[in-house]
Design a protein around this motif. Structure first.
Motif, short mmCIF file in Angstrom:
data_model
loop_
_atom_site.label_atom_id
_atom_site.label_comp_id
_atom_site.label_asym_id
_atom_site.label_seq_id
_atom_site.Cartn_x
_atom_site.Cartn_y
_atom_site.Cartn_z
N VAL A 108 48.62 39.32 30.31
CA VAL A 108 49.42 38.99 31.48
C VAL A 108 50.72 39.77 31.42
N ASN A 109 51.00 40.48 32.49
CA ASN A 109 52.28 41.18 32.57
C ASN A 109 53.38 40.13 32.72
N PRO A 110 54.32 40.05 31.78
CA PRO A 110 55.29 38.96 31.79
C PRO A 110 56.26 39.02 32.98
N VAL A 111 56.40 40.18 33.59
CA VAL A 111 57.33 40.28 34.71
C VAL A 111 56.64 39.92 36.03
N THR A 112 55.49 40.55 36.27
CA THR A 112 54.83 40.34 37.56
C THR A 112 53.83 39.19 37.54
N ASN A 113 53.48 38.72 36.33
CA ASN A 113 52.44 37.70 36.17
C ASN A 113 51.06 38.22 36.54
N GLU A 114 50.95 39.51 36.76
CA GLU A 114 49.66 40.11 37.11
C GLU A 114 48.77 40.15 35.87
N VAL A 115 47.51 39.80 36.07
CA VAL A 115 46.58 39.75 34.94
C VAL A 115 45.83 41.07 34.81
N ASP A 116 45.68 41.54 33.59
CA ASP A 116 44.87 42.73 33.35
C ASP A 116 43.65 42.35 32.52
N ILE A 117 42.52 42.92 32.88
CA ILE A 117 41.28 42.50 32.23
C ILE A 117 40.63 43.71 31.59
N SER A 118 40.10 43.55 30.40
CA SER A 118 39.21 44.60 29.92
C SER A 118 38.06 43.98 29.14
N PHE A 119 36.91 44.60 29.27
CA PHE A 119 35.76 44.18 28.49
C PHE A 119 35.53 45.25 27.45
N GLN A 120 35.02 44.87 26.33
CA GLN A 120 34.80 45.85 25.28
C GLN A 120 33.89 46.96 25.80
N ALA A 121 34.35 48.16 25.64
CA ALA A 121 33.59 49.30 26.16
C ALA A 121 32.24 49.41 25.45
N GLY A 122 31.27 49.94 26.17
CA GLY A 122 29.98 50.19 25.53
C GLY A 122 29.01 49.03 25.67
N SER A 123 29.50 47.83 25.84
CA SER A 123 28.55 46.72 25.94
C SER A 123 27.94 46.73 27.34
N ASP A 124 26.70 47.17 27.42
CA ASP A 124 26.04 47.33 28.71
C ASP A 124 25.29 46.04 29.02
N ASN A 125 26.02 44.97 29.10
CA ASN A 125 25.39 43.67 29.23
C ASN A 125 25.47 43.15 30.67
N PRO A 126 24.32 42.97 31.33
CA PRO A 126 24.34 42.52 32.72
C PRO A 126 24.93 41.11 32.87
N ALA A 127 24.98 40.37 31.76
CA ALA A 127 25.53 39.01 31.81
C ALA A 127 26.99 39.02 32.23
N LEU A 128 27.64 40.12 31.94
CA LEU A 128 29.05 40.27 32.25
C LEU A 128 29.33 40.09 33.74
N LEU A 129 28.65 40.91 34.52
CA LEU A 129 28.84 40.86 35.96
C LEU A 129 28.30 39.56 36.53
N GLU A 130 27.20 39.10 35.97
CA GLU A 130 26.59 37.86 36.45
C GLU A 130 27.57 36.70 36.30
N ASP A 131 28.21 36.61 35.14
CA ASP A 131 29.17 35.52 34.92
C ASP A 131 30.34 35.60 35.88
N VAL A 132 30.81 36.81 36.13
CA VAL A 132 31.95 36.95 37.04
C VAL A 132 31.53 36.59 38.47
N LEU A 133 30.38 37.09 38.90
CA LEU A 133 29.93 36.77 40.26
C LEU A 133 29.72 35.26 40.43
N ASN A 134 29.12 34.64 39.43
CA ASN A 134 28.89 33.20 39.55
C ASN A 134 30.18 32.40 39.52
N LEU A 135 31.19 32.98 38.93
CA LEU A 135 32.49 32.31 38.93
C LEU A 135 33.02 32.15 40.36
#
Ligand SMILES: Nc1ncnc2c1ncn2[C@@H]1O[C@H](COP(=O)(O)OP(=O)(O)OP(=O)(O)O)[C@@H](O)[C@H]1O
Ligand SMILES: [Mg+2]
Length: 365
Positions: A108-135
């Protein structure tokens, strides 16, 4: 001094927004039901403006993502999740994210409160997108349904060919989200939503966005110009005869003319000067674009800028040396796909009216 009442380039709302009454009604009725919307229209016709105007009136949470800027499935998941954090309370989202199958790194950027996200590179896991979409579905509430807008949706298959199938198989179970799919490449959008074998076949109501009707645009221009000149109708007519009611170019042209009027009310030929000024401003872009066209593209564009004949008619093909109509057809298709030519019902026209004038001037020079 009167403020220039025209606006071009970004999303417009009142008082820059005109007409679209029928379209607004239709978008509202889709978004108030449990259906999804597919809105197709050439670049800069006002797709985003229309959707965001309706959404802001509905006062419901909205997440919008432009797929043109996405580089892969990972990036897509991360960008979506970032936007989810913007709309919903941090703690509520966190409760769900901690059960994800792939846990993202969140800072979290402490000034803007904007959130930054990263997923570990290389993990080609379809579950990633599925979990986000279902969220999206999990966070949405029945009484205040979430609206998710995907801009330039036809890009999804280009990001990764498997994504269309994956998206659809997840989204079809969502009950509390209204999806809005915007796209400017009509043929690709139709392939996604109208072809029987496509996973998104008839997934939402398809709407075609057209130009703003002449009468309404004329009244909008005149109502504004009458604040500074005596003959607002004449100037409105002149503007629309150049721009052909294209929403973006009409506003841009009107903007330039307004500036000129303020500088010198008595000036003559304001309209012609404004055309030349716009062409000069874009001269370098036009030149660069022109150099990249192949020979048949050039011949077709020259033809379209001089002639009102159908570009597939025999006379047109002969006059502009375009060869067989099948070749001309694929040229038109290519130019339409890259947005230089627009097909309006059965007519083809050059999208940018100032590019059209530039071509004519160059040819006559
Ligand atoms: N209803 C409207 N009334 C007047 N002008 C409009 C209207 N809708 C759009 N415009 C003009 O068109 C411009 C482009 O609008 P907008 O960005 O909504 O189009 P778009 O189709 O989403 O474009 P893009 O393809 O670039 O995403 C606006 O900045 C404005 O000048
Ligand atoms: Mg847009």
């Amino acid at each position: 001094m009167e403020k220039n009442p025209f606006k071009f380039g970004s999303i417009v709302n009142e008082p820059y927004f005109t007409n679209r009454t029928k379209e607004i009604e239709k978008v509202i009725s889709v978004l108030n039901s449990e259906n999804h919307l597919v809105l197709v229209g050439p670049r800069r016709y006002g797709k985003s403006s229309l959707v965001f105007k309706v959404v802001s009136e509905l006062k419901r949470p909205v997440i919008a993502l432009d797929l043109q800027l996405i580089t892969g499935a990972h990036d897509l998941a991360a960008q979506l999740l970032r936007r989810i954090y913007r709309v919903f309370p941090f703690e509520r989202v966190r409760q769900y994210v901690k059960h994800f199958r792939v846990i993202p790194t969140i800072s979290v950027n402490p000034v803007t409160n904007e959130v930054d996200i990263s997923f570990q590179a290389g993990s080609d896991n379809p579950a990633l997108l599925e979990d986000v979409l279902n969220l999206l579905e999990k966070l949405s509430k029945k009484g205040k349904r979430l609206i998710v807008v995907f801009d330039e949706f036809q890009e999804l298959g280009k990001i990764d060919a498997r994504l269309l199938n994956q998206f659809r198989s997840i989204m079809q179970h969502h009950q509390k989200v209204n999806y809005v799919f915007l796209g400017s490449q009509e043929s690709l959008m139709r392939e996604i939503f109208e072809k029987k074998k496509s996973p998104f076949y008839h997934f939402g109501l398809l709407m075609n966005l057209e130009k703003i009707p002449y009468r309404e645009f004329h009244d909008f221009l005149s109502a504004n110009f009458k604040k500074v000149i005596n003959n607002p109708n004449q100037i409105s007519e002149n503007i629309l005869s150049v721009t052909g009611c294209h929403p973006y170019y009409t506003q841009q042209f009107a903007w330039v003319i307004w500036e000129k009027i303020l500088k010198d009310k008595a000036a003559r030929n304001i309209h012609e000067e404004a055309v030349q000024e716009l062409i000069r401003t874009h001269d370098m872009d036009y030149e660069r674009i022109w150099m990249n066209f192949n020979k048949s593209d050039k011949k077709m564009l020259i033809g379209l800028s001089f002639s009102d004949l159908s570009p597939l008619s025999e006379m047109f093909l002969r006059e502009f040396d375009l060869g067989a109509s099948s070749t001309a057809f694929s040229t038109l298709k290519r130019l339409a796909q890259s947005g230089y030519v627009t097909k309006i019902t059965n007519r083809y026209e050059i999208d940018d009216p100032f590019f059209k004038i530039w071509i004519r001037q160059r040819r006559k020079a």
